[in-house]
Design a protein around this motif. Structure first.
Motif, PDB file in Angstrom:
ATOM      1  N   VAL A 174       1.017  -1.258   0.321  1.00 40.63           N
ATOM      2  CA  VAL A 174       0.204   0.351   0.068  1.00 40.63           C
ATOM      3  C   VAL A 174       1.063   1.359   0.053  1.00 40.63           C
ATOM      4  O   VAL A 174       1.876   1.597   0.446  1.00 40.63           O
ATOM      5  N   ARG A 175       0.189   2.008  -0.628  1.00 41.35           N
ATOM      6  CA  ARG A 175       1.706   3.345  -1.010  1.00 41.35           C
ATOM      7  C   ARG A 175       0.386   4.057  -0.534  1.00 41.35           C
ATOM      8  O   ARG A 175      -0.090   4.851  -2.152  1.00 41.35           O
ATOM      9  N   PRO A 176       0.154   5.471   0.192  1.00 44.61           N
ATOM     10  CA  PRO A 176      -0.512   6.555   0.518  1.00 44.61           C
ATOM     11  C   PRO A 176       0.192   7.551   0.088  1.00 44.61           C
ATOM     12  O   PRO A 176       1.793   7.374   0.857  1.00 44.61           O
ATOM     13  N   PRO A 187       5.799   2.891   0.412  1.00 41.69           N
ATOM     14  CA  PRO A 187       5.379   1.815   0.305  1.00 41.69           C
ATOM     15  C   PRO A 187       5.727   0.769   1.679  1.00 41.69           C
ATOM     16  O   PRO A 187       6.524   1.055   2.714  1.00 41.69           O
ATOM     17  N   VAL A 188       3.981   0.882   2.723  1.00 36.76           N
ATOM     18  CA  VAL A 188       3.969   0.170   3.373  1.00 36.76           C
ATOM     19  C   VAL A 188       3.292  -1.506   2.785  1.00 36.76           C
ATOM     20  O   VAL A 188       3.221  -1.222   1.759  1.00 36.76           O
ATOM     21  N   LEU A 189       3.822  -2.454   3.785  1.00 35.02           N
ATOM     22  CA  LEU A 189       3.131  -3.903   3.446  1.00 35.02           C
ATOM     23  C   LEU A 189       2.605  -4.051   4.239  1.00 35.02           C
ATOM     24  O   LEU A 189       2.522  -3.753   5.963  1.00 35.02           O
ATOM     25  N   VAL A 203      -4.028   7.197  -3.491  1.00 37.64           N
ATOM     26  CA  VAL A 203      -3.006   6.087  -2.650  1.00 37.64           C
ATOM     27  C   VAL A 203      -3.133   4.869  -3.780  1.00 37.64           C
ATOM     28  O   VAL A 203      -3.923   5.237  -4.379  1.00 37.64           O
ATOM     29  N   SER A 204      -1.981   3.935  -3.865  1.00 41.31           N
ATOM     30  CA  SER A 204      -2.099   2.703  -5.063  1.00 41.31           C
ATOM     31  C   SER A 204      -1.818   1.471  -4.040  1.00 41.31           C
ATOM     32  O   SER A 204      -1.173   1.411  -2.940  1.00 41.31           O
TER      33      SER A 204
END
Length: 554
Positions: A415-417, A477-479, A546-547
């Motif tokens: 997730v990449r805010p 990004p975060v996982l 977000v992507s």
């Protein structure tokens, strides 16, 4: 263990005859009545392992022929004729020809032919002749003994010795004292010993006992559980079965339960038994219990203990504990390995304890019903198992555990805010340090209630932008680690750090996990409208860009 063998001489020794005689000549007069003599003949029959009594006409003829004085009694001298220079040769000669010819009768041939061939040397109906050279091996995999009551005066762990013996004649016909380890030394055909693992619950064994002998009639397997006192062994309980029965059990290749008999007044608890597998190697059973999290538990530090129980549920065979986690929805995330010899009917119980400084304290919950081995092997993927609350927690609503056995497959969602618009710090904040917390939630947080709670099962957050002026941008990004639960939701909360206190939650939005996965198929940036948590002092609604992308799993 020690193994050995003895020749195939099947005659009762004088000592063995005397032990049988003394069972019935209680007054030591040297005589027994006809009733006692009939019982003696039946003891001889049982000594040789025949399952049913002899026909009355055969028994009466044996008594009459050995009652030389026609006194209606037997003397010790009369009884000793049963030994003879060859196995029962003298008795065979005493029997009239017409009685010996009954061996050809179908009824006697089927039921008593083996006894006649053993007792009277009539080999024509024998299935296992005296001169057999077949060498057989008894293989015993003892697992544990249940229901033994250790001597309260003994110090240290209770580690009894298990002795496997192949003996000639049925030891159950002897005086109780004759079932000791030394009295029957001359009757041993083979023997082996194994000391139990020390335990404060039930004695267990993890090695195989073997004994070898030449197969012949009248052989029994005698298993004795002994307590050890310095250099001496004290017989405690035993198990006796014919050699042929033990050899048949070796073909089954599964655990069996054998009732133990106390020796000479020893005490056995309820259900005293030996759990063992005959033949083959000692089988092992291994499972990994993945305890992911709990739900609806007390708000304190908790640990989960997985217990592998014997089929009678009274003995903990193996156990493993999780790391401590904080309730009411503790994330244990622990893999607990259970391993033991395979009894085929074991059960698994999961217990929850309070934890203080890493030590287990009070047991507050357990599964409503322990899991059978079959149920354990079927819990793939994750399942939610209901708990029974105990003790001080019994008044609480029942919680649950999320568990799986074997392999757990999970995936990663990237997730990449990237940017938030229309957000600002609280009015009393001195500065703006924004970040985005991304939560994976079991249950829809927009519809959460006491009846349908929403539980955070995973979370992560972006980097924090220090002293931000204007709309914040995030680069990394975060996982999120995703386990196969349903229904799942992804919640985004835009926050601002507060020094020496909890962060301020400024705005949020929630998607179903299915929506997030659908967006991950086309990893373009999406604009999500945020719901303010405070008065943001902006005219336009706040938004988050977000992507998503799926990163595979294991």
């Amino acid at each position: 263990g020690e193994t050995g063998s003895k020749g195939a001489d099947s005659r009762l020794s004088v000592q063995e005859l005397r032990q049988l005689w003394d069972r019935h000549d209680l007054q030591r007069t040297g005589e027994v009545t006809q009733e006692g003599a009939v019982a003696l003949i039946d003891d001889v029959r049982r000594w040789y392992g025949l399952p049913e009594p002899l026909p009355d006409d055969v028994v009466n003829e044996i008594f009459r022929r050995l009652d030389g004085a026609s006194s209606g009694t037997w003397t010790w001298y009369d009884f000793r004729q049963l030994r003879g220079p060859e196995p029962f040769d003298s008795l065979r000669e005493l029997l009239p020809a017409e009685l010996r010819s009954h061996v050809g009768d179908g009824r006697i041939r089927e039921t008593w032919g083996e006894w006649f061939s053993t007792t009277f040397g009539l080999a024509e109906s024998a299935s296992v002749p005296y001169d057999s050279t077949e060498v057989v091996e008894v293989v015993l995999n003892p697992m544990r003994a249940q229901g033994l009551l250790p001597d309260p005066e003994s110090a240290g762990s209770f580690a009894p010795v298990l002795e496997l013996r192949i003996v000639r004649g049925d030891p159950r016909l002897l005086q109780p004292a004759a079932r000791d380890a030394d009295v029957l030394a001359d009757a041993h055909v083979a023997r082996a010993q194994l000391t139990a693992t020390g335990t404060t619950e039930e004695p267990t064994w993890s090695r195989t006992l073997k004994a070898e002998t030449v197969r012949s009639r009248g052989l029994f397997v005698h298993i004795i559980v002994c307590t050890s006192h310095l250099t001496a062994l004290d017989p405690w309980a035993d198990l006796i079965l014919p050699l042929d029965e033990a050899l048949e059990l070796q073909k089954v290749r599964k655990a069996s339960f054998h009732e133990l008999t106390a020796i000479d007044g020893r005490q056995l608890g309820s259900g005293g038994a030996l759990v063992a597998r005959w033949g083959g190697e000692m089988p092992r059973w291994r499972q990994v219990c993945h305890v992911l999290r709990g739900q609806g538990l007390p708000s304190q530090a908790l640990v989960v203990e997985a217990q592998l129980l014997g089929s009678d549920m009274s003995c903990v065979l193996a156990r493993a504990s999780s790391e401590a986690a904080e309730g009411p929805n503790p994330a244990f995330r622990s893999s607990l390995e259970l391993e033991w010899v395979d009894e085929a009917s074991m059960r698994v119980q999961l217990c929850i304890y309070t934890s203080v400084l890493g030590f287990k304290r009070e047991k507050i919950a357990e599964l409503r019903a322990a899991l059978t081995q079959g149920q354990v092997e079927g819990i793939v993927p994750l399942q939610r198992l209901g708990l029974r609350m105990l003790g001080a927690a019994s008044a609480s609503a029942p919680g649950c555990l999320l568990v799986a056995f074997g392999e757990v497959r999970f995936s990663w969602l990237a997730v990449r805010p990237s940017m938030a618009t229309g957000v600002a710090p609280k009015q009393d904040a001195w500065s703006f340090y924004p970040f985005v917390r991304v939560e994976l939630i079991k249950g829809d947080p927009r519809k959460a209630s006491n009846r349908l709670p929403a539980v955070v099962v995973g979370q992560t957050q972006t980097e924090t932008i220090p002293n931000c002026v204007g709309d914040p941008f995030w680069k990394e990004p975060v996982l999120l680690e995703v386990l196969p639960e349903t229904p799942l939701f992804v919640r985004f909360v835009v926050c601002s750090e507060r020094f020496a206190s909890e962060p301020d939650e400024l705005a949020e939005t929630t998607l179903s996990f299915e929506e997030a996965m659908h967006m991950s198929k086309n990893p373009h940036e999406r604009k999500l409208e945020l719901t303010p948590r405070i008065n943001l002092r902006h005219g336009s609604p706040p938004c988050l860009f977000v992507s998503f992308s799926e990163q595979g799993g294991a």
